[in-house]
Design an enzyme around this catalytic site. Structure first.
Site, mmCIF file in Angstrom:
data_model
loop_
_atom_site.group_PDB
_atom_site.id
_atom_site.type_symbol
_atom_site.label_atom_id
_atom_site.label_comp_id
_atom_site.label_asym_id
_atom_site.label_seq_id
_atom_site.Cartn_x
_atom_site.Cartn_y
_atom_site.Cartn_z
ATOM 1 N N LYS A 97 -14.907 28.955 -41.819
ATOM 2 C CA LYS A 97 -15.517 30.249 -41.497
ATOM 3 C C LYS A 97 -15.124 30.750 -40.107
ATOM 4 O O LYS A 97 -15.013 31.948 -39.879
ATOM 5 C CB LYS A 97 -17.044 30.141 -41.584
ATOM 6 C CG LYS A 97 -17.565 29.829 -42.984
ATOM 7 C CD LYS A 97 -17.494 31.038 -43.903
ATOM 8 C CE LYS A 97 -18.037 30.740 -45.296
ATOM 9 N NZ LYS A 97 -17.774 31.834 -46.247
ATOM 10 N N GLU A 119 -24.273 38.115 -42.305
ATOM 11 C CA GLU A 119 -25.075 37.510 -43.361
ATOM 12 C C GLU A 119 -24.619 36.067 -43.500
ATOM 13 O O GLU A 119 -23.498 35.739 -43.119
ATOM 14 C CB GLU A 119 -24.866 38.251 -44.684
ATOM 15 C CG GLU A 119 -23.654 37.809 -45.531
ATOM 16 C CD GLU A 119 -22.300 38.068 -44.881
ATOM 17 O OE1 GLU A 119 -22.235 38.941 -43.987
ATOM 18 O OE2 GLU A 119 -21.315 37.404 -45.247
ATOM 19 N N SER A 386 -12.882 22.937 -47.219
ATOM 20 C CA SER A 386 -13.330 24.111 -46.461
ATOM 21 C C SER A 386 -14.359 23.780 -45.392
ATOM 22 O O SER A 386 -14.479 24.505 -44.411
ATOM 23 C CB SER A 386 -13.878 25.171 -47.415
ATOM 24 O OG SER A 386 -14.917 24.621 -48.200
HETATM 25 C C1 PLP Z 1 -17.863 24.950 -46.248
HETATM 26 C C2 PLP Z 1 -17.874 26.178 -47.065
HETATM 27 N N1 PLP Z 1 -16.969 26.336 -48.038
HETATM 28 C C3 PLP Z 1 -16.955 27.435 -48.809
HETATM 29 C C4 PLP Z 1 -17.884 28.426 -48.676
HETATM 30 C C5 PLP Z 1 -17.828 29.602 -49.609
HETATM 31 O O1 PLP Z 1 -17.329 30.764 -49.050
HETATM 32 P P1 PLP Z 1 -15.876 31.301 -49.405
HETATM 33 O O2 PLP Z 1 -15.761 31.333 -50.883
HETATM 34 O O3 PLP Z 1 -15.841 32.656 -48.800
HETATM 35 O O4 PLP Z 1 -14.885 30.397 -48.812
HETATM 36 C C6 PLP Z 1 -18.857 28.323 -47.673
HETATM 37 C C7 PLP Z 1 -19.849 29.390 -47.482
HETATM 38 O O5 PLP Z 1 -20.829 29.283 -46.839
HETATM 39 C C8 PLP Z 1 -18.845 27.161 -46.850
HETATM 40 O O6 PLP Z 1 -19.765 27.007 -45.888
#
Ligand code: PLP
Lengths: 404, 270
Positions: A97, A119, A386
């Site tokens: 993020k 948000e 992620s």
């Molecule tokens: C670690 C992590 N991965 C994925 C996501 C999902 O978001 P996005 O699909 O935009 O990557 C989030 C959202 O809070 C997250 O904290």
């Protein structure tokens, strides 16, 4: 469809459309701000000073490039393709993020806006926003569904420590979509001095474009690292999809590499057949929410459906419009895994590699293990890790019946 | 001439201003909506804006959010709202009805089918909060072909170029949102509204209705003095919320609220 660089430059088009999706479906008060943001972003995108600041922050503040790591033991146990991990969990604040909040906060500074709103679902985007605001001395307000405030209390406290005001949103389903509604409402009222840092590739144009651009550093690095470390392009990319920002960041730089398969993993919740999930690409249909046309979970009357996922960051009834387009043209595949499968994925990566993924990421892990098992040993699967799982420890403990 | 244009022209000829109340269809219960619409007319409404409830009313404050929730508890759908208009038309074929809502329920129903049934039911205009003209090139022609007025919003942040182009896409009237904020939130600044509306009048020949922040006879008169009509929403919806358990008391309360506004507006003419 074989995509070329030239074709891709037309997506989104001048009005922010990715084929039938995207656009700018907002109330009139916000329109002018979105036009200004688009104009300024187009200018700054090619401004060497802006790009240099962004790159410098990614290197020295976020800690990029993040490693691409061969998960040897997981590969061995799975018995198929090599599984590599793109370690976004090692970024400052613990998730992908922050790539985006660095970029948008920089935009806000260039536009002279001193008040930031955001948000958040899991709280990772809220933390990443509060972090950059602390660093730049900007006033920060984070909107978070009351239910998410409960299940991600650790991140709520982190945001407060960072100096942000956290607004618990009591309307609707009290989750991410409602947080986004309230952030939009705040923005309408404070449009002159406020910059809205949206946390994913959703929202009205130009947000899906600029968030994608800021997150694409993930895929650009992965492409180079994979070529030099694995000696070839990946055969498959796997990323979880909430709004879709980590997935598009990983996929985008590979879209013209025809041999690279892409899998976006949505939250299957209790199972697609139960209706208790958050998988609009797998089980929804096109509609309009939060400023763009995209696949949505809705009832037959066009009311947005409530969603369910064990992971707050995936608990969203929509998805970024570019993913809707990639689905329709068949360039990326969208699949889902259930809460239980994701929890297994969480435990597996933790035990076998000593890497504790976020519950969102665990969805990608679970699917990638299934996928790799069907592939050859000389093939390469890259999982976008992620985020890290520290924020989810309370949730996992609760599922294990442990009071902390 | 559309019913909306007709009403606004005849008011103008008399030097009078339009009183345009908003209520959310299905609130507090779908069975009461048609009755409440007749009540609004009896209390002096010239046009009714009938809200189509939506699960995620992003441009609305808590008062109308809660109205949507009350309506959705009873499953109020766009189809049902259109059917309410049809029932209303059995007793009233004069008062124009504008459906006001968000795009997704229309998209889910199918634009063509929506336009057909709305027209057949006696709907006169459509105001879609989250549909700027830039995104309306598929939808707006379906309305125009059926003589349904497409009403678009103007805001304090709307540039002159956009005022011109939005007005070109509009018919019936344009709706000027008096302040930056959601419904039921801010405080209206009459001087600011007066100068902006005067400016809009220079850029378009369409009547200008002003909404957001009109709560009583005093604000209605002040805004009526500088515009062609006033739209009154949250204060009515709040009254519905407070009297939801007593239908007769509710009708009295709505009447008591609207009558003084009607009188104050009509006093401007004399
Ligand atoms: C670690 C992590 N991965 C994925 C996501 C999902 O978001 P996005 O699909 O935009 O990557 C989030 C959202 O809070 C997250 O904290």
């Amino acid at each position: 469809m074989k995509l070329t660089e030239e074709m891709l430059s037309g997506f989104p088009d001048a009005r922010g459309h990715f084929g039938a999706y995207g656009g700018r479906f907002v109330s009139e008060t916000l329109f002018d701000s979105l036009m200004t943001l688009e104009k300024e972003y187009k200018r700054l995108k090619n401004d060497p000073d802006f790009q240099a600041s962004f790159d410098k922050d990614l290197a020295h503040y976020v800690g990029r490039p993040s490693p691409l790591y061969l998960a040897e033991r997981l590969t061995r146990e799975t018995g198929g393709a090599q599984i590599w991990l793109k370690r976004e969990d090692l970024n400052h604040t613990g998730a992908h993020k922050v790539n985006n909040t660095i970029g948008q906060a920089l935009l806000a500074s260039f536009l002279g806006k001193k008040r930031i709103i955001a948000e958040t679902g899991a709280g990772q985007h809220g933390v990443a926003t509060a972090t950059v605001c602390a660093r730049l001395g900007l006033e920060c307000h984070v909107f978070m569904g009351a239910e998410d405030v409960q299940r991600q209390s650790l991140n709520v406290y982190r945001m407060k420590l960072l100096g942000a005001t956290v607004h618990a949103v009591q309307s609707g389903t009290k989750t991410l979509k409602d947080a986004m509604n309230d952030a939009m409402r705040d923005w309408v009222a404070n449009v002159d001095d406020t910059f809205y840092i949206i946390g994913t590739v959703a929202g009205p144009h130009p947000y899906p474009l600029l968030v994608r651009d800021f997150q694409s550093v993930i895929g650009r690095e992965t492409r180079q690292q994979c070529l030099s470390q694995a000696g070839k392009l990946p055969d498959a990319l796997v990323a979880c999809v909430g709004g879709g920002s980590n997935a598009i960041g990983m996929f985008y730089p590979f879209l013209t590499d025809e041999s690279v398969q892409m899998y976006g993993v949505e939250a299957g919740g209790l199972g697609i057949e139960t209706g208790q999930h958050a998988a609009p690409l797998s089980a929804g249909r096109p509609g309009v929410l939060h400023g763009n046309r995209t696949y949505l979970m809705e009832d037959e009357n066009g009311q947005i459906a409530s969603t369910h996922s064990v992971s707050a960051g995936l608990d969203y009834p929509g998805v970024g419009p570019e993913h809707s387009w990639l689905k329709d043209i068949g360039r990326a595949h969208y699949v889902s895994v259930t809460d239980d499968e994701a929890l297994d994925g969480f435990r597996k990566l933790t035990r076998v590699e000593g890497i504790m993924p976020a519950l969102e990421t665990a969805h990608a892990v679970a699917y990638a293990i299934k996928l790799a098992a069907t592939m050859d040993k000389d093939q390469v699967v890259v999982i976008n890790v992620s985020g890290r799982g520290d924020k989810d420890i309370q949730t996992i403990a609760k599922l294990d019946g442990i009071e902390m | 001439m559309s019913r909306i244009e007709g009403v606004l022209k005849s008011l103008k000829a008399q030097g009078r201003k339009a009183l345009i109340p908003y209520i959310t269809a299905g609130d507090p219960h779908p069975d009461q909506t048609v009755d409440l619409m007749h009540t609004l007319v009896a209390a002096g409404a010239d046009i009714i804006e009938l809200g189509v409830p939506f699960s995620d009313p992003m441009a609305d404050g808590p008062v109308i959010q809660l109205a949507c929730e009350r309506a959705l508890v009873h499953g109020t759908s766009l189809r049902q709202v259109v059917a309410m208009v049809k029932t209303f038309r059995e007793k009233d074929d004069k008062t124009p009805i504008v459906l006001m809502g968000y795009l997704n329920p229309m998209e889910a129903m199918g634009y063509e089918q929506f336009a057909d049934t709305a027209k057949a039911a006696g709907v006169d205009g459509i105001l879609t909060v989250d549909l700027p003209p830039e995104e309306a090139d598929e939808v707006a022609p379906l309305f125009t072909e059926r003589d349904l007025d497409a009403i678009f919003l103007l805001a304090p942040t709307t540039t002159d170029d956009r005022i011109r182009s939005i007005s070109q896409h509009s018919s019936g009237y344009v709706y000027y949102v008096s302040f930056k904020g959601v419904t039921g939130s801010g405080k209206i600044d009459i001087d600011e509204v007066a100068s902006k509306v005067a400016h809009i009048h220079e850029l378009t020949a369409l009547p200008v209705g002003v909404g957001f922040g009109i709560r009583d006879a005093e604000t209605a008169a002040a805004v009526g003095r500088v515009s062609d009509g006033v739209i009154v929403g949250s204060v009515l919806v709040d009254t519905i919320a407070r009297n939801q358990s007593d239908p007769d008391q509710l009708k009295r309360a709505l009447t008591d609220l609207l009558r003084p506004m009607r009188e104050a507006l009509d006093n401007l003419a004399s």
